[in-house]
Motif scaffolding. Sequence first.
Motif, PDB file in Angstrom:
ATOM      1  N   ARG A 144       0.894  -1.363  -0.036  1.00 61.44           N
ATOM      2  CA  ARG A 144      -0.018  -0.045  -0.077  1.00 61.44           C
ATOM      3  C   ARG A 144       0.802   1.075   0.010  1.00 61.44           C
ATOM      4  O   ARG A 144       0.692   2.278  -0.650  1.00 61.44           O
ATOM      5  CB  ARG A 144      -1.036   0.044   1.322  1.00 61.44           C
ATOM      6  N   ALA A 151       0.994   4.256  -2.642  1.00 60.54           N
ATOM      7  CA  ALA A 151       0.856   5.501  -2.403  1.00 60.54           C
ATOM      8  C   ALA A 151       1.995   6.626  -2.748  1.00 60.54           C
ATOM      9  O   ALA A 151       1.847   7.726  -2.845  1.00 60.54           O
ATOM     10  CB  ALA A 151       0.667   5.687  -0.835  1.00 60.54           C
ATOM     11  N   LEU A 182       1.920   9.998   4.735  1.00 52.11           N
ATOM     12  CA  LEU A 182       1.446   8.485   4.499  1.00 52.11           C
ATOM     13  C   LEU A 182       0.524   7.935   5.544  1.00 52.11           C
ATOM     14  O   LEU A 182      -0.497   7.161   5.433  1.00 52.11           O
ATOM     15  CB  LEU A 182       2.742   7.775   4.164  1.00 52.11           C
ATOM     16  N   ARG A 208      -3.031   8.578   5.596  1.00 51.90           N
ATOM     17  CA  ARG A 208      -3.640   7.798   4.386  1.00 51.90           C
ATOM     18  C   ARG A 208      -3.741   6.231   4.661  1.00 51.90           C
ATOM     19  O   ARG A 208      -4.698   5.736   4.377  1.00 51.90           O
ATOM     20  CB  ARG A 208      -2.726   8.083   3.148  1.00 51.90           C
ATOM     21  N   VAL A 209      -2.803   5.653   5.420  1.00 52.97           N
ATOM     22  CA  VAL A 209      -2.937   4.234   5.584  1.00 52.97           C
ATOM     23  C   VAL A 209      -3.469   4.028   6.928  1.00 52.97           C
ATOM     24  O   VAL A 209      -3.529   2.770   7.361  1.00 52.97           O
ATOM     25  CB  VAL A 209      -1.481   3.889   5.292  1.00 52.97           C
TER      26      VAL A 209
END
Length: 217
Positions: A23, A27, A37, A40-41
């Motif tokens: 992932r 990204a 990040l 986002r994750v």
Amino acid sequence: MDDVAVIEDAAAAEVSLDPIRSRLLAALAEPASAAMLAGRVGLPRQKVNYHLRTLEQHGLIELVEQRRKGNMTERMMRATAASYVISPSAMAAVAPDTSRAPDRLSARWLLAVAARLVRDVGELITGSARVNKRVATFAIDGEITFATAADRAAFAEDLTAAVTHLAGRYHDDSTPGGRRHRIVVAVHPSVTRPDVSDPGPGGARAGGVRAGDATEG
């Protein structure tokens, strides 16, 4: 950033297959920091940093910029490629062997040939990148619909005869310094996927076949 990178190292392959790191790689098509990040994750920045360091150690991401933020340095990272292919070299001990029961009508032998293609072209790309040279390649990709199994068999025979004729016409093993090339021709049933889209630019379509003369480096 390369369009495609070939992973030849077993440890790098293992790292890339981790779901979280996969992932993060996706990204990082655009540069981002661990803090960016994390949101986002849905992971703590410290954990994201750990995964980024692992990806960087195996050459899957690279540093593109460092920014000062107060008393901290923000490292902007980016994936080294837009997509990755794992070479059979990463599992050399159990890689398919094209010399084992070669059968042009066997799907498993076709898979072994395709695996060798990925391995060989991957090594060429890696080697050419080290010396900043390009690899000349050519590919034909397309679809054909056969009315009957007999038509498919006849096509295979005609294709074999045509390729054999061309190979005999151009093959010259006596010229010093001749450049050896491998030819792979394959036919297999098409696989229909709901998200398949038009292949886009990169070759001219004629009779359902797209040919591309390209260089990789």
